[in-house]
Design a protein around this motif. Structure first.
Motif, PDB file in Angstrom:
ATOM      1  N   GLY A  74      23.038  36.461  33.272  1.00 13.80           N
ATOM      2  CA  GLY A  74      22.982  35.098  33.801  1.00 13.80           C
ATOM      3  C   GLY A  74      24.345  34.510  34.078  1.00 13.80           C
ATOM      4  O   GLY A  74      24.478  33.294  34.243  1.00 13.80           O
TER       5      GLY A  74
ATOM      6  N   CYS B  85      21.052  37.350  38.559  1.00  9.80           N
ATOM      7  CA  CYS B  85      21.851  36.125  38.664  1.00  9.80           C
ATOM      8  C   CYS B  85      23.152  36.322  37.885  1.00  9.80           C
ATOM      9  O   CYS B  85      23.670  35.409  37.248  1.00  9.80           O
ATOM     10  CB  CYS B  85      21.085  34.896  38.190  1.00  9.80           C
ATOM     11  N   SER B  86      23.660  37.540  37.931  1.00 13.64           N
ATOM     12  CA  SER B  86      24.922  37.902  37.292  1.00 13.64           C
ATOM     13  C   SER B  86      25.981  38.185  38.356  1.00 13.64           C
ATOM     14  O   SER B  86      25.654  38.580  39.480  1.00 13.64           O
ATOM     15  CB  SER B  86      24.748  39.141  36.414  1.00 13.64           C
TER      16      SER B  86
ATOM     17  N   VAL C 190      25.123  29.792  29.044  1.00 12.94           N
ATOM     18  CA  VAL C 190      25.053  31.242  29.265  1.00 12.94           C
ATOM     19  C   VAL C 190      26.432  31.887  29.158  1.00 12.94           C
ATOM     20  O   VAL C 190      26.540  33.102  28.956  1.00 12.94           O
ATOM     21  CB  VAL C 190      24.425  31.611  30.634  1.00 12.94           C
TER      22      VAL C 190
ATOM     23  N   ASP D  61      24.943  31.847  36.600  1.00  5.80           N
ATOM     24  CA  ASP D  61      24.309  30.540  36.392  1.00  5.80           C
ATOM     25  C   ASP D  61      25.159  29.586  35.567  1.00  5.80           C
ATOM     26  O   ASP D  61      24.672  28.530  35.149  1.00  5.80           O
ATOM     27  CB  ASP D  61      22.968  30.719  35.662  1.00  5.80           C
TER      28      ASP D  61
END
Length: 421
Positions: free
Chosen positions: A327, A374-375, A337, A330
Protein backbone atom coordinates in the motif's frame (compact mmCIF):
# COMPACT_ATOMS: atom_id res chain seq x y z
CA UNK A 1 -20.45 18.50 22.87
CA UNK A 2 -17.40 16.32 22.06
CA UNK A 3 -14.02 18.04 22.34
CA UNK A 4 -12.04 17.85 19.05
CA UNK A 5 -8.64 17.40 20.72
CA UNK A 6 -9.85 14.70 23.08
CA UNK A 7 -11.65 12.90 20.23
CA UNK A 8 -8.46 13.08 18.17
CA UNK A 9 -6.54 11.58 21.09
CA UNK A 10 -9.05 8.71 21.39
CA UNK A 11 -8.93 7.98 17.66
CA UNK A 12 -5.13 7.86 17.64
CA UNK A 13 -5.03 5.51 20.61
CA UNK A 14 -7.71 3.28 19.06
CA UNK A 15 -6.00 3.01 15.67
CA UNK A 16 -2.69 2.16 17.33
CA UNK A 17 -4.36 -0.71 19.18
CA UNK A 18 -6.40 -2.33 16.42
CA UNK A 19 -4.46 -1.27 13.30
CA UNK A 20 -7.52 0.42 11.80
CA UNK A 21 -6.65 2.78 8.98
CA UNK A 22 -6.95 6.39 10.07
CA UNK A 23 -8.91 7.40 6.96
CA UNK A 24 -11.60 4.84 7.85
CA UNK A 25 -11.86 6.19 11.40
CA UNK A 26 -12.16 9.75 10.11
CA UNK A 27 -14.95 8.86 7.69
CA UNK A 28 -17.00 7.33 10.50
CA UNK A 29 -17.31 10.49 12.62
CA UNK A 30 -20.71 12.14 12.26
CA UNK A 31 -21.11 13.49 15.81
CA UNK A 32 -18.94 16.61 15.51
CA UNK A 33 -19.87 20.03 14.18
CA UNK A 34 -18.33 20.98 10.83
CA UNK A 35 -15.82 23.25 12.59
CA UNK A 36 -14.84 20.67 15.22
CA UNK A 37 -14.69 17.91 12.63
CA UNK A 38 -12.26 19.97 10.56
CA UNK A 39 -9.97 20.45 13.58
CA UNK A 40 -10.33 16.82 14.64
CA UNK A 41 -9.53 15.57 11.14
CA UNK A 42 -6.48 17.82 10.81
CA UNK A 43 -5.15 16.83 14.24
CA UNK A 44 -5.45 13.10 13.60
CA UNK A 45 -4.03 13.24 10.11
CA UNK A 46 -1.07 15.45 11.06
CA UNK A 47 -0.16 13.37 14.12
CA UNK A 48 -0.01 10.24 11.95
CA UNK A 49 1.35 11.73 8.74
CA UNK A 50 4.22 13.53 10.54
CA UNK A 51 4.88 10.99 13.29
CA UNK A 52 8.62 10.53 12.70
CA UNK A 53 9.16 14.29 12.32
CA UNK A 54 7.17 14.97 15.50
CA UNK A 55 9.01 12.33 17.52
CA UNK A 56 12.38 13.70 16.41
CA UNK A 57 11.45 17.20 17.56
CA UNK A 58 9.93 15.98 20.83
CA UNK A 59 12.96 13.82 21.63
CA UNK A 60 15.32 16.82 21.43
CA UNK A 61 13.86 18.23 24.65
CA UNK A 62 13.54 15.02 26.65
CA UNK A 63 16.08 13.96 29.25
CA UNK A 64 15.43 10.28 28.58
CA UNK A 65 14.66 8.28 25.45
CA UNK A 66 11.28 8.93 23.84
CA UNK A 67 10.75 5.16 23.95
CA UNK A 68 10.37 5.40 27.73
CA UNK A 69 7.29 7.63 27.49
CA UNK A 70 3.94 5.99 28.12
CA UNK A 71 1.92 5.73 24.89
CA UNK A 72 -0.81 8.01 26.28
CA UNK A 73 1.71 10.76 27.04
CA UNK A 74 3.43 10.42 23.68
CA UNK A 75 0.08 10.83 21.92
CA UNK A 76 -0.60 14.04 23.88
CA UNK A 77 2.83 15.40 22.93
CA UNK A 78 2.38 14.50 19.27
CA UNK A 79 -0.94 16.31 19.14
CA UNK A 80 0.57 19.38 20.81
CA UNK A 81 3.61 19.41 18.54
CA UNK A 82 1.36 18.93 15.49
CA UNK A 83 -0.44 22.17 16.32
CA UNK A 84 2.77 24.10 16.97
CA UNK A 85 4.73 22.94 13.93
CA UNK A 86 2.11 22.34 11.25
CA UNK A 87 -1.09 24.24 12.12
CA UNK A 88 -0.48 27.96 11.72
CA UNK A 89 -3.98 29.12 12.61
CA UNK A 90 -3.79 27.83 16.19
CA UNK A 91 -2.06 30.26 18.61
CA UNK A 92 0.97 28.70 20.31
CA UNK A 93 -0.38 29.54 23.77
CA UNK A 94 -3.64 27.72 23.00
CA UNK A 95 -1.80 24.68 21.65
CA UNK A 96 0.34 24.42 24.80
CA UNK A 97 -2.44 25.12 27.29
CA UNK A 98 -4.92 22.75 25.66
CA UNK A 99 -2.26 20.03 25.55
CA UNK A 100 -1.66 20.40 29.29
CA UNK A 101 -5.41 20.08 29.86
CA UNK A 102 -5.49 17.02 27.61
CA UNK A 103 -2.65 15.43 29.58
CA UNK A 104 -4.67 15.81 32.78
CA UNK A 105 -7.83 14.52 31.10
CA UNK A 106 -6.11 11.39 29.81
CA UNK A 107 -4.49 10.27 33.05
CA UNK A 108 -1.14 11.99 32.49
CA UNK A 109 -1.42 14.68 35.18
CA UNK A 110 1.91 13.52 36.55
CA UNK A 111 3.57 14.76 33.36
CA UNK A 112 1.71 18.06 32.86
CA UNK A 113 4.92 19.97 33.67
CA UNK A 114 6.87 17.97 31.09
CA UNK A 115 4.19 18.59 28.45
CA UNK A 116 4.27 22.32 29.19
CA UNK A 117 8.08 22.52 29.09
CA UNK A 118 8.63 20.43 25.97
CA UNK A 119 5.94 22.15 23.93
CA UNK A 120 7.09 25.63 24.94
CA UNK A 121 10.60 24.77 23.76
CA UNK A 122 9.25 23.42 20.46
CA UNK A 123 7.22 26.62 20.06
CA UNK A 124 10.29 28.80 20.70
CA UNK A 125 12.75 26.80 18.54
CA UNK A 126 10.52 25.80 15.64
CA UNK A 127 10.90 22.70 13.52
CA UNK A 128 14.29 20.97 13.43
CA UNK A 129 15.79 18.29 11.19
CA UNK A 130 19.00 16.23 11.47
CA UNK A 131 22.11 17.06 9.44
CA UNK A 132 21.94 16.31 5.72
CA UNK A 133 25.19 14.31 5.86
CA UNK A 134 23.13 11.14 6.32
CA UNK A 135 20.74 11.55 3.39
CA UNK A 136 18.47 8.63 4.24
CA UNK A 137 18.05 9.65 7.91
CA UNK A 138 17.49 13.29 6.97
CA UNK A 139 14.79 12.44 4.41
CA UNK A 140 13.22 9.97 6.84
CA UNK A 141 12.77 12.67 9.47
CA UNK A 142 11.81 15.47 7.08
CA UNK A 143 9.11 13.50 5.26
CA UNK A 144 8.24 11.07 8.07
CA UNK A 145 9.04 7.86 6.21
CA UNK A 146 10.88 4.87 7.69
CA UNK A 147 14.50 4.73 6.58
CA UNK A 148 13.98 1.41 4.77
CA UNK A 149 11.23 3.04 2.63
CA UNK A 150 13.41 6.02 1.73
CA UNK A 151 16.21 3.67 0.73
CA UNK A 152 13.87 1.58 -1.46
CA UNK A 153 12.66 4.70 -3.29
CA UNK A 154 16.22 5.93 -3.80
CA UNK A 155 17.33 2.52 -5.09
CA UNK A 156 14.28 2.05 -7.33
CA UNK A 157 13.95 5.54 -8.82
CA UNK A 158 16.86 7.80 -7.90
CA UNK A 159 16.85 11.04 -5.92
CA UNK A 160 14.59 13.20 -8.11
CA UNK A 161 11.60 10.85 -8.25
CA UNK A 162 12.18 9.74 -4.66
CA UNK A 163 11.80 13.35 -3.47
CA UNK A 164 8.65 13.83 -5.55
CA UNK A 165 7.11 10.69 -4.03
CA UNK A 166 7.96 11.79 -0.49
CA UNK A 167 6.70 15.33 -1.04
CA UNK A 168 3.44 14.20 -2.63
CA UNK A 169 2.63 12.04 0.40
CA UNK A 170 2.26 15.19 2.50
CA UNK A 171 -0.27 16.85 0.20
CA UNK A 172 -3.98 16.41 0.67
CA UNK A 173 -5.39 14.32 -2.16
CA UNK A 174 -8.76 14.93 -3.81
CA UNK A 175 -11.49 12.33 -3.49
CA UNK A 176 -12.62 10.65 -6.70
CA UNK A 177 -15.85 8.79 -7.27
CA UNK A 178 -17.23 6.76 -10.16
CA UNK A 179 -20.76 7.49 -11.35
CA UNK A 180 -22.97 4.42 -11.45
CA UNK A 181 -24.59 4.45 -14.88
CA UNK A 182 -26.73 1.48 -13.90
CA UNK A 183 -28.94 3.84 -11.87
CA UNK A 184 -30.62 7.06 -12.87
CA UNK A 185 -30.08 10.27 -10.94
CA UNK A 186 -27.69 13.18 -10.53
CA UNK A 187 -25.42 14.01 -7.63
CA UNK A 188 -26.78 16.33 -4.95
CA UNK A 189 -23.30 17.76 -4.32
CA UNK A 190 -20.71 19.58 -6.48
CA UNK A 191 -18.69 17.15 -8.61
CA UNK A 192 -16.07 17.98 -11.22
CA UNK A 193 -15.93 15.62 -14.19
CA UNK A 194 -12.48 14.09 -14.77
CA UNK A 195 -10.77 14.88 -18.07
CA UNK A 196 -8.63 11.74 -17.70
CA UNK A 197 -11.15 8.95 -17.05
CA UNK A 198 -14.74 8.82 -18.39
CA UNK A 199 -17.24 8.38 -15.54
CA UNK A 200 -14.86 9.69 -12.87
CA UNK A 201 -15.60 12.80 -10.80
CA UNK A 202 -13.55 14.80 -8.30
CA UNK A 203 -15.39 15.88 -5.16
CA UNK A 204 -14.59 17.71 -1.93
CA UNK A 205 -15.82 17.39 1.63
CA UNK A 206 -16.78 14.28 3.57
CA UNK A 207 -19.20 12.24 1.46
CA UNK A 208 -19.95 9.95 4.38
CA UNK A 209 -21.43 12.67 6.60
CA UNK A 210 -24.45 13.83 4.65
CA UNK A 211 -24.87 12.15 1.26
CA UNK A 212 -27.90 9.99 0.54
CA UNK A 213 -26.50 9.55 -2.98
CA UNK A 214 -23.98 7.03 -1.61
CA UNK A 215 -26.69 5.01 0.16
CA UNK A 216 -28.83 5.07 -2.96
CA UNK A 217 -26.01 3.69 -5.10
CA UNK A 218 -25.52 6.62 -7.45
CA UNK A 219 -21.75 6.28 -7.13
CA UNK A 220 -18.94 4.50 -5.36
CA UNK A 221 -15.69 5.95 -4.09
CA UNK A 222 -12.74 4.91 -6.26
CA UNK A 223 -9.45 6.66 -6.91
CA UNK A 224 -8.48 7.59 -10.45
CA UNK A 225 -5.70 4.99 -11.00
CA UNK A 226 -8.04 2.17 -9.97
CA UNK A 227 -10.57 3.35 -12.54
CA UNK A 228 -7.83 3.50 -15.18
CA UNK A 229 -6.88 -0.07 -14.28
CA UNK A 230 -10.45 -1.29 -14.82
CA UNK A 231 -10.65 0.40 -18.21
CA UNK A 232 -7.38 -1.22 -19.28
CA UNK A 233 -8.90 -4.67 -18.82
CA UNK A 234 -11.22 -3.88 -21.78
CA UNK A 235 -14.10 -5.89 -20.37
CA UNK A 236 -17.22 -5.73 -22.55
CA UNK A 237 -20.87 -6.74 -22.16
CA UNK A 238 -21.20 -10.52 -22.11
CA UNK A 239 -17.64 -11.22 -20.94
CA UNK A 240 -16.81 -13.66 -18.16
CA UNK A 241 -14.53 -11.84 -15.67
CA UNK A 242 -12.76 -12.93 -12.48
CA UNK A 243 -11.74 -10.41 -9.80
CA UNK A 244 -9.74 -12.61 -7.46
CA UNK A 245 -8.72 -10.17 -4.69
CA UNK A 246 -11.78 -8.00 -4.89
CA UNK A 247 -12.75 -6.57 -1.48
CA UNK A 248 -14.32 -4.11 -0.87
CA UNK A 249 -15.57 -4.40 -4.43
CA UNK A 250 -14.75 -1.09 -6.09
CA UNK A 251 -13.15 -2.63 -9.15
CA UNK A 252 -15.88 -5.27 -9.39
CA UNK A 253 -18.43 -2.45 -9.42
CA UNK A 254 -16.57 -0.46 -12.05
CA UNK A 255 -16.25 -3.53 -14.27
CA UNK A 256 -19.97 -4.35 -13.95
CA UNK A 257 -20.84 -0.79 -14.94
CA UNK A 258 -18.42 -0.92 -17.90
CA UNK A 259 -20.03 -4.23 -18.92
CA UNK A 260 -23.50 -2.64 -18.72
CA UNK A 261 -24.57 -5.28 -16.18
CA UNK A 262 -24.31 -7.99 -18.86
CA UNK A 263 -22.13 -11.08 -18.56
CA UNK A 264 -20.64 -12.69 -15.47
CA UNK A 265 -18.21 -11.51 -12.79
CA UNK A 266 -16.81 -13.79 -10.10
CA UNK A 267 -15.68 -11.58 -7.20
CA UNK A 268 -13.55 -13.20 -4.51
CA UNK A 269 -11.68 -12.55 -1.29
CA UNK A 270 -9.98 -14.75 1.28
CA UNK A 271 -11.89 -13.25 4.25
CA UNK A 272 -15.64 -13.99 4.66
CA UNK A 273 -16.36 -10.62 6.28
CA UNK A 274 -14.74 -8.83 3.36
CA UNK A 275 -16.79 -10.86 0.88
CA UNK A 276 -19.85 -9.52 2.70
CA UNK A 277 -18.60 -5.99 1.94
CA UNK A 278 -18.50 -6.89 -1.75
CA UNK A 279 -22.05 -8.23 -1.57
CA UNK A 280 -23.31 -5.11 0.21
CA UNK A 281 -21.73 -2.82 -2.40
CA UNK A 282 -23.03 -4.88 -5.31
CA UNK A 283 -26.56 -4.78 -3.89
CA UNK A 284 -26.42 -1.02 -3.21
CA UNK A 285 -25.29 -0.33 -6.77
CA UNK A 286 -27.93 -2.52 -8.41
CA UNK A 287 -25.44 -4.95 -9.97
CA UNK A 288 -26.94 -8.28 -11.09
CA UNK A 289 -24.07 -10.14 -12.77
CA UNK A 290 -21.78 -10.80 -9.77
CA UNK A 291 -21.28 -14.04 -7.88
CA UNK A 292 -19.07 -13.96 -4.78
CA UNK A 293 -16.81 -16.63 -3.35
CA UNK A 294 -14.59 -16.91 -0.28
CA UNK A 295 -11.31 -17.96 -1.84
CA UNK A 296 -7.55 -17.84 -1.32
CA UNK A 297 -6.36 -16.65 -4.73
CA UNK A 298 -3.01 -18.36 -4.26
CA UNK A 299 -4.56 -21.83 -4.05
CA UNK A 300 -6.15 -23.71 -6.93
CA UNK A 301 -8.89 -22.96 -9.47
CA UNK A 302 -11.89 -24.45 -7.63
CA UNK A 303 -14.42 -21.94 -6.31
CA UNK A 304 -17.50 -22.30 -4.10
CA UNK A 305 -20.67 -20.43 -5.13
CA UNK A 306 -24.34 -21.31 -5.66
CA UNK A 307 -23.79 -24.11 -3.12
CA UNK A 308 -21.51 -25.96 -5.53
CA UNK A 309 -17.82 -26.31 -6.30
CA UNK A 310 -16.69 -25.14 -9.73
CA UNK A 311 -13.33 -25.80 -11.39
CA UNK A 312 -12.89 -22.70 -13.54
CA UNK A 313 -9.56 -23.39 -15.25
CA UNK A 314 -9.48 -21.66 -18.63
CA UNK A 315 -13.00 -20.28 -18.14
CA UNK A 316 -12.59 -16.50 -18.06
CA UNK A 317 -12.18 -13.93 -20.83
CA UNK A 318 -10.73 -11.37 -18.43
CA UNK A 319 -8.91 -11.59 -15.12
CA UNK A 320 -8.07 -8.94 -12.54
CA UNK A 321 -5.35 -9.67 -9.96
CA UNK A 322 -5.23 -6.62 -7.71
CA UNK A 323 -3.03 -8.38 -5.18
CA UNK A 324 -2.41 -7.70 -1.48
CA UNK A 325 0.50 -5.28 -1.22
CA UNK A 326 2.35 -2.82 1.00
CA UNK A 327 0.00 0.00 0.00
CA UNK A 328 3.00 2.31 -0.25
CA UNK A 329 1.34 4.26 -3.06
CA UNK A 330 -1.53 5.14 -0.72
CA UNK A 331 0.59 7.11 1.76
CA UNK A 332 -1.08 10.38 0.81
CA UNK A 333 -4.56 9.07 1.63
CA UNK A 334 -3.65 6.49 4.28
CA UNK A 335 -0.61 7.95 6.06
CA UNK A 336 -0.38 5.05 8.50
CA UNK A 337 0.60 2.64 5.69
CA UNK A 338 4.04 4.27 5.75
CA UNK A 339 4.85 2.60 9.04
CA UNK A 340 4.32 -1.04 8.15
CA UNK A 341 7.04 -3.32 9.41
CA UNK A 342 9.90 -3.92 7.00
CA UNK A 343 9.74 -7.70 7.41
CA UNK A 344 6.02 -7.76 6.55
CA UNK A 345 6.67 -5.91 3.29
CA UNK A 346 9.61 -8.14 2.40
CA UNK A 347 7.34 -11.22 2.65
CA UNK A 348 4.75 -9.85 0.20
CA UNK A 349 6.40 -10.64 -3.18
CA UNK A 350 6.34 -14.37 -2.46
CA UNK A 351 2.57 -14.21 -1.93
CA UNK A 352 2.06 -11.99 -4.98
CA UNK A 353 3.97 -14.45 -7.17
CA UNK A 354 1.80 -17.33 -5.96
CA UNK A 355 -1.39 -15.38 -6.68
CA UNK A 356 -0.50 -14.35 -10.24
CA UNK A 357 0.80 -17.84 -11.05
CA UNK A 358 -2.28 -19.64 -9.71
CA UNK A 359 -4.89 -17.15 -10.94
CA UNK A 360 -3.46 -17.02 -14.46
CA UNK A 361 -4.73 -20.59 -14.93
CA UNK A 362 -8.28 -19.22 -14.87
CA UNK A 363 -7.73 -17.37 -18.14
CA UNK A 364 -8.73 -18.84 -21.50
CA UNK A 365 -6.54 -18.63 -24.60
CA UNK A 366 -6.74 -15.14 -26.06
CA UNK A 367 -7.79 -13.74 -22.68
CA UNK A 368 -6.48 -10.60 -21.00
CA UNK A 369 -5.37 -10.14 -17.41
CA UNK A 370 -4.19 -7.27 -15.25
CA UNK A 371 -1.77 -7.58 -12.37
CA UNK A 372 -1.98 -4.49 -10.17
CA UNK A 373 -0.96 -3.09 -6.81
CA UNK A 374 -1.24 0.19 -4.94
CA UNK A 375 2.48 -0.07 -4.20
CA UNK A 376 5.39 1.84 -5.71
CA UNK A 377 8.06 -0.68 -4.73
CA UNK A 378 9.54 -2.48 -7.74
CA UNK A 379 9.92 -5.69 -5.69
CA UNK A 380 6.12 -5.96 -5.72
CA UNK A 381 5.59 -4.74 -9.25
CA UNK A 382 8.00 -5.07 -12.20
CA UNK A 383 10.01 -7.84 -10.57
CA UNK A 384 6.91 -9.98 -9.91
CA UNK A 385 5.60 -9.49 -13.45
CA UNK A 386 8.95 -10.13 -15.12
CA UNK A 387 9.48 -13.34 -13.17
CA UNK A 388 5.97 -14.54 -14.09
CA UNK A 389 6.56 -13.85 -17.79
CA UNK A 390 9.93 -15.58 -17.75
CA UNK A 391 8.28 -18.75 -16.41
CA UNK A 392 5.13 -18.58 -18.59
CA UNK A 393 6.10 -18.16 -22.23
CA UNK A 394 2.47 -18.37 -23.42
CA UNK A 395 1.78 -14.99 -21.79
CA UNK A 396 2.96 -11.68 -23.25
CA UNK A 397 3.21 -8.19 -21.82
CA UNK A 398 1.06 -5.54 -23.50
CA UNK A 399 1.72 -2.61 -21.17
CA UNK A 400 3.35 -1.95 -17.80
CA UNK A 401 2.86 1.35 -16.01
CA UNK A 402 3.63 2.97 -12.66
CA UNK A 403 1.32 5.87 -11.88
CA UNK A 404 3.13 8.14 -9.45
CA UNK A 405 1.08 10.12 -6.89
CA UNK A 406 2.53 13.40 -8.16
CA UNK A 407 1.19 12.80 -11.71
CA UNK A 408 -2.53 13.26 -11.03
CA UNK A 409 -2.42 14.25 -7.36
CA UNK A 410 -3.90 10.84 -6.49
CA UNK A 411 -2.71 7.55 -5.03
CA UNK A 412 0.31 5.81 -6.51
CA UNK A 413 -0.52 2.68 -8.49
CA UNK A 414 1.01 0.00 -10.71
CA UNK A 415 -0.55 -2.17 -13.38
CA UNK A 416 0.62 -4.63 -16.01
CA UNK A 417 -1.62 -5.70 -18.90
CA UNK A 418 -0.87 -9.29 -19.93
CA UNK A 419 -2.45 -11.47 -22.62
CA UNK A 420 -2.52 -15.24 -22.97
CA UNK A 421 -1.77 -16.73 -26.39
Amino acid sequence: MPDARYEAYKTLRMTEKDSKYVNISLSERNDLSERDFSLYQRLVRTAVERKITLDYNISIYLKNSIKKLKPQLLTVLRLGASQLLFMDKIPASAAVNESVKLAKKTGCSYASGLVNAVLRKISAEGIKYPDKDNEIYYLSVKYSFPEYAVKKYLDDYGTEICLKILESSLKEEPVYIRKNNLKEGNFSFPAEKSLVVPGAYKVSGNLFRNSDDLKNGLFHVQDLPSQICCLKLRAKPGDKVADVCASPGGKTAALAEIMENKGFILSCDIHPQRVKLIEENVKRLGIKIVKTSVKDASEGTVFDFDNEKHDLSGYFDKLLCDVPCSGSGDAGRKPDVKYKRKEDIENLPALQKRIISCSSRLLKSGGRMIYSTCSLYKDENEKVVNEFLSKNKNFSLIEMKTIFPFEYGTDGFFYAVIEKE
